[in-house]
Scaffold this motif. Structure first.
Motif, PDB file in Angstrom:
ATOM      1  N   ARG A   1      -7.532  -5.441   2.066  1.00 45.48           N
ATOM      2  CA  ARG A   1      -6.091  -5.778   2.844  1.00 45.48           C
ATOM      3  C   ARG A   1      -6.715  -6.510   4.122  1.00 45.48           C
ATOM      4  O   ARG A   1      -7.423  -6.084   4.907  1.00 45.48           O
ATOM      5  CB  ARG A   1      -5.373  -4.396   3.430  1.00 45.48           C
ATOM      6  CG  ARG A   1      -4.868  -3.488   2.258  1.00 45.48           C
ATOM      7  CD  ARG A   1      -3.828  -4.167   1.511  1.00 45.48           C
ATOM      8  NE  ARG A   1      -3.198  -3.239   0.443  1.00 45.48           N
ATOM      9  CZ  ARG A   1      -3.575  -3.219  -0.664  1.00 45.48           C
ATOM     10  NH1 ARG A   1      -4.329  -4.020  -1.028  1.00 45.48           N
ATOM     11  NH2 ARG A   1      -2.634  -2.236  -1.596  1.00 45.48           N
TER      12      ARG A   1
ATOM     13  N   VAL B   1      -6.102  -7.627   7.408  1.00 41.78           N
ATOM     14  CA  VAL B   1      -5.217  -7.216   8.379  1.00 41.78           C
ATOM     15  C   VAL B   1      -6.026  -7.211   9.819  1.00 41.78           C
ATOM     16  O   VAL B   1      -7.205  -6.941   9.762  1.00 41.78           O
ATOM     17  CB  VAL B   1      -4.812  -5.833   8.113  1.00 41.78           C
ATOM     18  CG1 VAL B   1      -4.023  -5.065   9.312  1.00 41.78           C
ATOM     19  CG2 VAL B   1      -4.251  -5.558   6.875  1.00 41.78           C
TER      20      VAL B   1
ATOM     21  N   HIS C   1      -3.743   0.191  -4.801  1.00 45.19           N
ATOM     22  CA  HIS C   1      -4.291   1.394  -4.256  1.00 45.19           C
ATOM     23  C   HIS C   1      -3.167   2.526  -3.814  1.00 45.19           C
ATOM     24  O   HIS C   1      -1.933   1.936  -3.839  1.00 45.19           O
ATOM     25  CB  HIS C   1      -5.239   1.141  -3.264  1.00 45.19           C
ATOM     26  CG  HIS C   1      -4.924   0.718  -1.918  1.00 45.19           C
ATOM     27  ND1 HIS C   1      -5.584   0.000  -0.942  1.00 45.19           N
ATOM     28  CD2 HIS C   1      -3.595   0.878  -1.282  1.00 45.19           C
ATOM     29  CE1 HIS C   1      -4.937  -0.001   0.290  1.00 45.19           C
ATOM     30  NE2 HIS C   1      -3.679   0.504  -0.117  1.00 45.19           N
TER      31      HIS C   1
ATOM     32  N   HIS D   1      -2.481   6.078  -1.191  1.00 47.09           N
ATOM     33  CA  HIS D   1      -3.192   6.940  -0.006  1.00 47.09           C
ATOM     34  C   HIS D   1      -1.913   8.001   0.255  1.00 47.09           C
ATOM     35  O   HIS D   1      -0.894   7.512  -0.010  1.00 47.09           O
ATOM     36  CB  HIS D   1      -3.655   6.244   1.056  1.00 47.09           C
ATOM     37  CG  HIS D   1      -3.100   4.998   1.291  1.00 47.09           C
ATOM     38  ND1 HIS D   1      -1.878   5.068   2.043  1.00 47.09           N
ATOM     39  CD2 HIS D   1      -3.300   3.730   0.974  1.00 47.09           C
ATOM     40  CE1 HIS D   1      -1.370   3.792   2.440  1.00 47.09           C
ATOM     41  NE2 HIS D   1      -2.274   2.785   1.828  1.00 47.09           N
TER      42      HIS D   1
ATOM     43  N   HIS E   1       0.592   0.751  -4.500  1.00 51.94           N
ATOM     44  CA  HIS E   1       1.281  -0.413  -3.984  1.00 51.94           C
ATOM     45  C   HIS E   1       0.305  -1.334  -4.084  1.00 51.94           C
ATOM     46  O   HIS E   1      -0.808  -1.150  -3.835  1.00 51.94           O
ATOM     47  CB  HIS E   1       1.646  -0.015  -2.832  1.00 51.94           C
ATOM     48  CG  HIS E   1       0.946   0.531  -1.518  1.00 51.94           C
ATOM     49  ND1 HIS E   1       0.552   1.758  -1.665  1.00 51.94           N
ATOM     50  CD2 HIS E   1       0.025  -0.222  -0.741  1.00 51.94           C
ATOM     51  CE1 HIS E   1      -0.334   2.092  -0.595  1.00 51.94           C
ATOM     52  NE2 HIS E   1      -0.577   0.958  -0.015  1.00 51.94           N
TER      53      HIS E   1
ATOM     54  N   HIS F   1       0.390  -6.118  -3.043  1.00 47.79           N
ATOM     55  CA  HIS F   1       0.940  -7.391  -2.401  1.00 47.79           C
ATOM     56  C   HIS F   1       0.744  -8.588  -3.434  1.00 47.79           C
ATOM     57  O   HIS F   1      -0.520  -8.602  -3.607  1.00 47.79           O
ATOM     58  CB  HIS F   1       0.679  -7.492  -1.268  1.00 47.79           C
ATOM     59  CG  HIS F   1       0.784  -6.238  -0.192  1.00 47.79           C
ATOM     60  ND1 HIS F   1       1.812  -5.156  -0.111  1.00 47.79           N
ATOM     61  CD2 HIS F   1      -0.219  -5.333   0.405  1.00 47.79           C
ATOM     62  CE1 HIS F   1       1.596  -4.274   0.685  1.00 47.79           C
ATOM     63  NE2 HIS F   1       0.437  -4.235   0.941  1.00 47.79           N
TER      64      HIS F   1
ATOM     65  N   LEU G   1       1.594   2.715   9.998  1.00 50.37           N
ATOM     66  CA  LEU G   1       1.230   3.672   9.204  1.00 50.37           C
ATOM     67  C   LEU G   1       1.057   4.914   9.996  1.00 50.37           C
ATOM     68  O   LEU G   1       0.893   4.797  11.294  1.00 50.37           O
ATOM     69  CB  LEU G   1      -0.055   3.581   8.555  1.00 50.37           C
ATOM     70  CG  LEU G   1      -0.025   2.492   7.289  1.00 50.37           C
ATOM     71  CD1 LEU G   1      -0.339   1.148   7.504  1.00 50.37           C
ATOM     72  CD2 LEU G   1      -1.190   2.760   6.066  1.00 50.37           C
TER      73      LEU G   1
ATOM     74  N   VAL H   1      -1.379   6.832  10.069  1.00 46.51           N
ATOM     75  CA  VAL H   1      -2.827   7.167   9.814  1.00 46.51           C
ATOM     76  C   VAL H   1      -3.289   8.148  10.848  1.00 46.51           C
ATOM     77  O   VAL H   1      -4.172   8.993  10.464  1.00 46.51           O
ATOM     78  CB  VAL H   1      -3.664   5.829   9.765  1.00 46.51           C
ATOM     79  CG1 VAL H   1      -5.121   5.938  10.171  1.00 46.51           C
ATOM     80  CG2 VAL H   1      -3.587   4.797   8.790  1.00 46.51           C
TER      81      VAL H   1
HETATM   82  C1  1HN Z   1      -2.748  -0.247   3.607  1.00 47.96           C
HETATM   83  O1  1HN Z   1      -2.826   0.507   2.454  1.00 47.96           O
HETATM   84  C2  1HN Z   1      -2.349  -1.429   3.761  1.00 47.96           C
HETATM   85  O2  1HN Z   1      -1.460  -1.198   1.566  1.00 47.96           O
HETATM   86  C3  1HN Z   1      -2.187  -2.014   5.125  1.00 47.96           C
HETATM   87  O3  1HN Z   1      -0.985  -3.023   2.670  1.00 47.96           O
HETATM   88  C4  1HN Z   1      -2.907  -1.435   6.155  1.00 47.96           C
HETATM   89  C5  1HN Z   1      -3.963   0.307   7.181  1.00 47.96           C
HETATM   90  C6  1HN Z   1      -4.937   1.408   6.877  1.00 47.96           C
HETATM   91  C7  1HN Z   1      -4.971   2.054   5.605  1.00 47.96           C
HETATM   92  C8  1HN Z   1      -4.432   1.650   4.509  1.00 47.96           C
HETATM   93  C9  1HN Z   1      -1.570  -2.033   2.594  1.00 47.96           C
HETATM   94  C10 1HN Z   1      -3.548  -0.034   5.856  1.00 47.96           C
HETATM   95  C11 1HN Z   1      -3.484   0.434   4.736  1.00 47.96           C
END
Ligand code: 1HN
Length: 356
Positions: free
Chosen positions: A75, A77, A111, A113, A152, A154, A168, A170
């Motif tokens: 990701r 980010v 992935h 979570h 999910h 993208h 999130l 988190v």
């Molecule tokens: C995550 O799975 C995404 O799926 C984006 O786009 C930011 C930040 C921490 C943990 C998982 C995504 C994330 C994340």
């Protein structure tokens, strides 16, 4: 305290010090030295009021796009770090936030979570997220949810960048020690249902007749901006604004009446041109995303001027007021549903005339 009393206290402190050193060796500590830091008269948080200017963030995000692909990064980010919580990947006490870039032709692989996520689209049209095998197109202002433990990924098949904010739970999941994550062996998850399927089933003020929800997360993965915006426009025509919030709606899971994501409350509010809200504070530290319009907020003793796509954090129990120069729309997210479920949420509205 008199001089005599102060001298007495210092002597007692000196006598206790060796005892504290012994306690520490046994992993014990005297509560009386920290009681009032642990249990404060009102919320104390290290998070500070802060605004991330989109014009500052965007060039760095595009630079990240030059340096690493979405696939390499998993990701791509840039994390929004609250300056009071540096290095902790937290925008408020309980929320993680980051700005994600998916360039034309890229995919961010599947992935899942246990942390729940939402995306609020800032820039670009017709990129997509696939949630549990259903492809959801993303338009500016759309709220897209990926509930806990849902697959999910993208993608962007358009010719412009897709940019959104991820929020999130988190930090909350870390506190609770309940985080699990799994990457898919598949490059892409098979699309199992046509686009629009969950919207038809769950987002038309109706539900499939014999359906029983398997979780408390919303079965709707996309809350389109066009519909929420229209609702706010109608409210603004029909009645007076709330003094603290203007016209504010919460996103809802139609199966429970609760928030779409159990741990994160999501809201959209319209501030009519010229409205200066009454000072208000609540225990849920909140992240705001400016969707439309320009204005100014005062958060504690800090002032921000904002414009579309800017993001700002209001820490827990901090007085704030918003003032819109023209009609403005703000999206916001907080842990309010968690606090409400645990009977912890409080709000205070200032008596008229109090400045923030
Ligand atoms: C995550 O799975 C995404 O799926 C984006 O786009 C930011 C930040 C921490 C943990 C998982 C995504 C994330 C994340």
């Amino acid at each position: 305290m008199s001089e005599e009393q102060a001298a007495g206290a210092a002597a007692a402190g000196a006598e206790r010090r060796p005892f504290y050193d012994v306690l520490e060796k046994h992993n014990l500590a005297p509560l009386w030295e920290s009681l009032h830091d642990l249990v404060t008269t009102a919320p104390v948080t290290a998070a500070v009021p802060f605004k991330w200017d989109y014009d500052v963030v965007r060039p760095h995000l595009l630079e990240a796009g030059r340096l690493i692909t979405a696939r390499q990064a998993e990701r791509r980010v840039l994390i929004l770090e609250n300056p009071g919580l540096r290095g902790q990947a937290r925008a408020t006490n309980s929320l993680y936030a980051g700005i994600q870039l998916v360039l034309p032709g890229e995919i961010a692989p599947p992935h899942r979570h246990t942390q729940s996520a939402l995306r609020f689209v800032l820039e670009g049209r017709d990129g997509y997220t696939v949630v549990e095998g259903e492809r959801t197109p993303m338009q500016p202002g759309d709220l897209v949810t990926t509930p806990s433990w849902t697959w999910h990924e993208h993608g962007n098949e358009t010719d412009g960048p897709m940019i959104w904010i991820d929020i999130l739970d988190v930090p909350l999941v870390a506190l609770l020690g309940s985080g699990f994550m799994e990457s898919s062996e598949l490059e892409r998850h098979p699309v199992a249902r046509p686009a629009g399927d969950s919207s038809a089933r769950y987002a038309q003020n109706m539900l499939p007749v014999d359906w029983r929800p398997a979780s408390r997360a919303s079965p709707i993965f996309n809350y389109p901006y066009s519909r929420s915006r229209e609702a706010l426009a109608t409210l603004a025509r029909n009645g007076a604004p709330d003094p603290c919030q203007g016209y504010k709606l919460r996103y809802v899971n139609p199966a429970t009446g609760g928030s779409p994501i159990p741990t994160i409350g999501t809201y959209l509010q319209l501030l009519p041109a010229g409205l200066r809200t009454a000072p208000c504070r609540s225990t849920d530290g909140t992240l705001y995303v400016v969707v439309e319009g320009e204005g100014e907020s005062r958060v504690g003793d800090v002032g921000f001027r904002w414009k579309p796509r800017d993001i700002f954090a209001v820490p827990s129990w901090t007085w704030h007021v918003h003032e819109a120069s023209g009609t403005a729309v703000l999206f916001s997210a907080s842990d309010r549903p968690v606090q409400e479920a645990l009977c912890l949420w409080r709000e205070e509205r200032a008596p008229a005339g109090r400045a923030a």
